[in-house]
Design a protein around this motif. Sequence first.
Motif, PDB file in Angstrom:
ATOM      1  N   GLY A 153      13.573  23.367  64.616  1.00 29.49           N
ATOM      2  CA  GLY A 153      14.174  23.856  63.378  1.00 29.49           C
ATOM      3  C   GLY A 153      13.305  23.676  62.152  1.00 29.49           C
ATOM      4  O   GLY A 153      13.627  24.199  61.092  1.00 29.49           O
ATOM      5  N   ASP A 154      12.211  22.947  62.298  1.00 24.46           N
ATOM      6  CA  ASP A 154      11.352  22.711  61.129  1.00 24.46           C
ATOM      7  C   ASP A 154      10.494  23.940  60.841  1.00 24.46           C
ATOM      8  O   ASP A 154      10.017  24.617  61.758  1.00 24.46           O
ATOM      9  CB  ASP A 154      10.435  21.506  61.362  1.00 24.46           C
ATOM     10  N   PHE A 155      10.301  24.164  59.562  1.00 24.05           N
ATOM     11  CA  PHE A 155       9.441  25.242  59.078  1.00 24.05           C
ATOM     12  C   PHE A 155       8.269  24.588  58.358  1.00 24.05           C
ATOM     13  O   PHE A 155       8.467  23.771  57.462  1.00 24.05           O
ATOM     14  CB  PHE A 155      10.230  26.152  58.141  1.00 24.05           C
ATOM     15  N   LEU A 156       7.042  24.935  58.781  1.00 25.26           N
ATOM     16  CA  LEU A 156       5.854  24.239  58.274  1.00 25.26           C
ATOM     17  C   LEU A 156       4.847  25.239  57.720  1.00 25.26           C
ATOM     18  O   LEU A 156       4.040  25.793  58.481  1.00 25.26           O
ATOM     19  CB  LEU A 156       5.240  23.393  59.397  1.00 25.26           C
ATOM     20  N   PRO A 157       4.893  25.487  56.414  1.00 24.83           N
ATOM     21  CA  PRO A 157       3.948  26.443  55.832  1.00 24.83           C
ATOM     22  C   PRO A 157       2.581  25.805  55.638  1.00 24.83           C
ATOM     23  O   PRO A 157       2.465  24.577  55.534  1.00 24.83           O
ATOM     24  CB  PRO A 157       4.571  26.764  54.472  1.00 24.83           C
ATOM     25  N   LEU A 236       4.514  21.604  49.621  1.00 23.51           N
ATOM     26  CA  LEU A 236       5.390  20.920  50.580  1.00 23.51           C
ATOM     27  C   LEU A 236       5.100  21.466  51.973  1.00 23.51           C
ATOM     28  O   LEU A 236       5.204  22.670  52.208  1.00 23.51           O
ATOM     29  CB  LEU A 236       6.860  21.133  50.189  1.00 23.51           C
ATOM     30  N   LEU A 237       4.730  20.611  52.913  1.00 23.64           N
ATOM     31  CA  LEU A 237       4.229  21.056  54.217  1.00 23.64           C
ATOM     32  C   LEU A 237       5.285  21.072  55.312  1.00 23.64           C
ATOM     33  O   LEU A 237       4.997  21.488  56.437  1.00 23.64           O
ATOM     34  CB  LEU A 237       3.047  20.172  54.643  1.00 23.64           C
ATOM     35  N   ALA A 238       6.496  20.608  55.021  1.00 20.10           N
ATOM     36  CA  ALA A 238       7.556  20.659  56.036  1.00 20.10           C
ATOM     37  C   ALA A 238       8.903  20.857  55.361  1.00 20.10           C
ATOM     38  O   ALA A 238       9.224  20.155  54.395  1.00 20.10           O
ATOM     39  CB  ALA A 238       7.575  19.387  56.868  1.00 20.10           C
ATOM     40  N   TYR A 239       9.647  21.834  55.862  1.00 18.45           N
ATOM     41  CA  TYR A 239      11.021  22.079  55.435  1.00 18.45           C
ATOM     42  C   TYR A 239      11.865  21.750  56.653  1.00 18.45           C
ATOM     43  O   TYR A 239      11.799  22.452  57.661  1.00 18.45           O
ATOM     44  CB  TYR A 239      11.198  23.522  54.980  1.00 18.45           C
ATOM     45  N   ARG A 240      12.609  20.625  56.571  1.00 17.44           N
ATOM     46  CA  ARG A 240      13.251  20.053  57.756  1.00 17.44           C
ATOM     47  C   ARG A 240      14.572  20.725  58.076  1.00 17.44           C
ATOM     48  O   ARG A 240      15.334  21.111  57.183  1.00 17.44           O
ATOM     49  CB  ARG A 240      13.466  18.549  57.559  1.00 17.44           C
ATOM     50  N   TRP A 241      14.837  20.826  59.395  1.00 16.48           N
ATOM     51  CA  TRP A 241      16.046  21.486  59.874  1.00 16.48           C
ATOM     52  C   TRP A 241      17.316  20.876  59.286  1.00 16.48           C
ATOM     53  O   TRP A 241      18.267  21.590  58.968  1.00 16.48           O
ATOM     54  CB  TRP A 241      16.097  21.490  61.399  1.00 16.48           C
ATOM     55  N   PHE A 309      11.541  38.586  63.410  1.00 16.97           N
ATOM     56  CA  PHE A 309      12.648  37.628  63.524  1.00 16.97           C
ATOM     57  C   PHE A 309      12.474  36.816  64.795  1.00 16.97           C
ATOM     58  O   PHE A 309      11.989  37.328  65.805  1.00 16.97           O
ATOM     59  CB  PHE A 309      13.988  38.353  63.652  1.00 16.97           C
ATOM     60  N   GLN A 310      12.932  35.561  64.732  1.00 12.60           N
ATOM     61  CA  GLN A 310      13.123  34.796  65.963  1.00 12.60           C
ATOM     62  C   GLN A 310      14.541  34.241  65.965  1.00 12.60           C
ATOM     63  O   GLN A 310      14.995  33.665  64.962  1.00 12.60           O
ATOM     64  CB  GLN A 310      12.125  33.642  66.100  1.00 12.60           C
ATOM     65  N   VAL A 311      15.224  34.421  67.093  1.00 11.36           N
ATOM     66  CA  VAL A 311      16.568  33.857  67.240  1.00 11.36           C
ATOM     67  C   VAL A 311      16.415  32.351  67.363  1.00 11.36           C
ATOM     68  O   VAL A 311      15.759  31.860  68.287  1.00 11.36           O
ATOM     69  CB  VAL A 311      17.281  34.423  68.487  1.00 11.36           C
ATOM     70  N   PHE A 312      17.016  31.624  66.410  1.00 10.84           N
ATOM     71  CA  PHE A 312      16.910  30.166  66.471  1.00 10.84           C
ATOM     72  C   PHE A 312      18.022  29.573  67.313  1.00 10.84           C
ATOM     73  O   PHE A 312      17.803  28.628  68.064  1.00 10.84           O
ATOM     74  CB  PHE A 312      16.934  29.568  65.057  1.00 10.84           C
TER      75      PHE A 312
END
Length: 374
Positions: A153-157, A236-241, A309-312
């Motif tokens: 679930g984490d998004f890491l730009p 910010l390098l991580a947007y946590r689930w 899209f990706q189904v999460f």
Amino acid sequence: MTIDLTPSPVRLHAVAGKGQPDPTPELEQLYRGFEQELLVPLWTQIGDLMPRQPQSKAVPHLWRWDRLKALAAQAGAIVPVGRGGERRAIALANPALGGRPFATPTLWAAIQYLMPGEDAPEHRHTQHAFRFVVEGEGVWTVVNGDSVRMSRGDFLPQAGWNWHAHHNAATEPMAWIDGLDIPFSYYTESQFFEVGREKLPPAERTTAERSYSERLWGHPGLRPVSMVQAQPATPLLAYRWVDTDRALADQLALEDEGQPGTLSLGHAAVRFTNPTTGADVLPTMRTEMHRVRAGGATRVHREVGSSVFQVFDGSGTVTVGERTWQVARGDLFVVPSWQPFSAQASGAGALDLFRFSDAPIFEALHAHRAQVAG
Ligand code: GTQ
Ligand code: FE2
């Protein structure tokens, strides 16, 4: 004397139609003259070059996660990861883009795979990138020496020109998806690339729960006063689930209470943003998480530019242009420019969809348009 038999890359054919000249021998002669001089008249191309609305060359397409993962695991067993190939990343190739590893004309989407203990070597490039984790944990991505945990679930730009390496510190293989603006950089011929250190020092191969960037930037509405300047991409390098999930759950709970906040009835959505500007996390890519309530649906939407899209989580039905698919966790699909998109949550629970698009490019150029129906 040698005769060059290479055919002219310009081929012109007289066509019938409004505003077209009569197909006379003189016209044929004129067109052969154009071909010789590598000239193409607008009147033969106008429909393709200047359509009334975007006519994407890309087509809607779906890739099943179980197929991707099985092939990535096969690659894990026989393909080394190291300098040269750089990454064990396998890209989605839109069937209408000539076999190039491009999901859309601007966006790269790939599954990346690391075996236990493996390292993907440090490098940097001008292409902007992110990682999104649909399952698993155990890989850390190290950005400018800052080691960042990657979990479901984490998004890491990871903005262009930052040094980065990845390492799997766990005992299981791990797969995740990468999104980059590789096709955009390719067609616009604007790429630079450098290799970094051969091995990261032990101090950078740490597995800290929280990275430097999260400790400095990961506090909602709070900005370090030492760094108040706007930055073009997120620091910010991580947007946590845990945060994304709570934001979506709160929107739907507010809707239950009759309060505004959802995008449309039963459809919650959040966008990942740069805390120094409030704008998209990356200059070329927009990234969002959508949640459609069980039994609910999105409205029909289309916009300039393409999305992946990706189904999460959950399952449902998605419609893109003329195509409709039943989708489940991990499945990836492409929405070409200006093609209508809608989704229904048909499983027992909500349908969560991660989405990325190239919208910031068109917004920056004042060329963005969107429409919602229904
Ligand atoms: O992980 O650094 O899918 O540089 C494509 C290019 C991943 C990466 C990709 C890359 C990377
Ligand atoms: Fe990279």
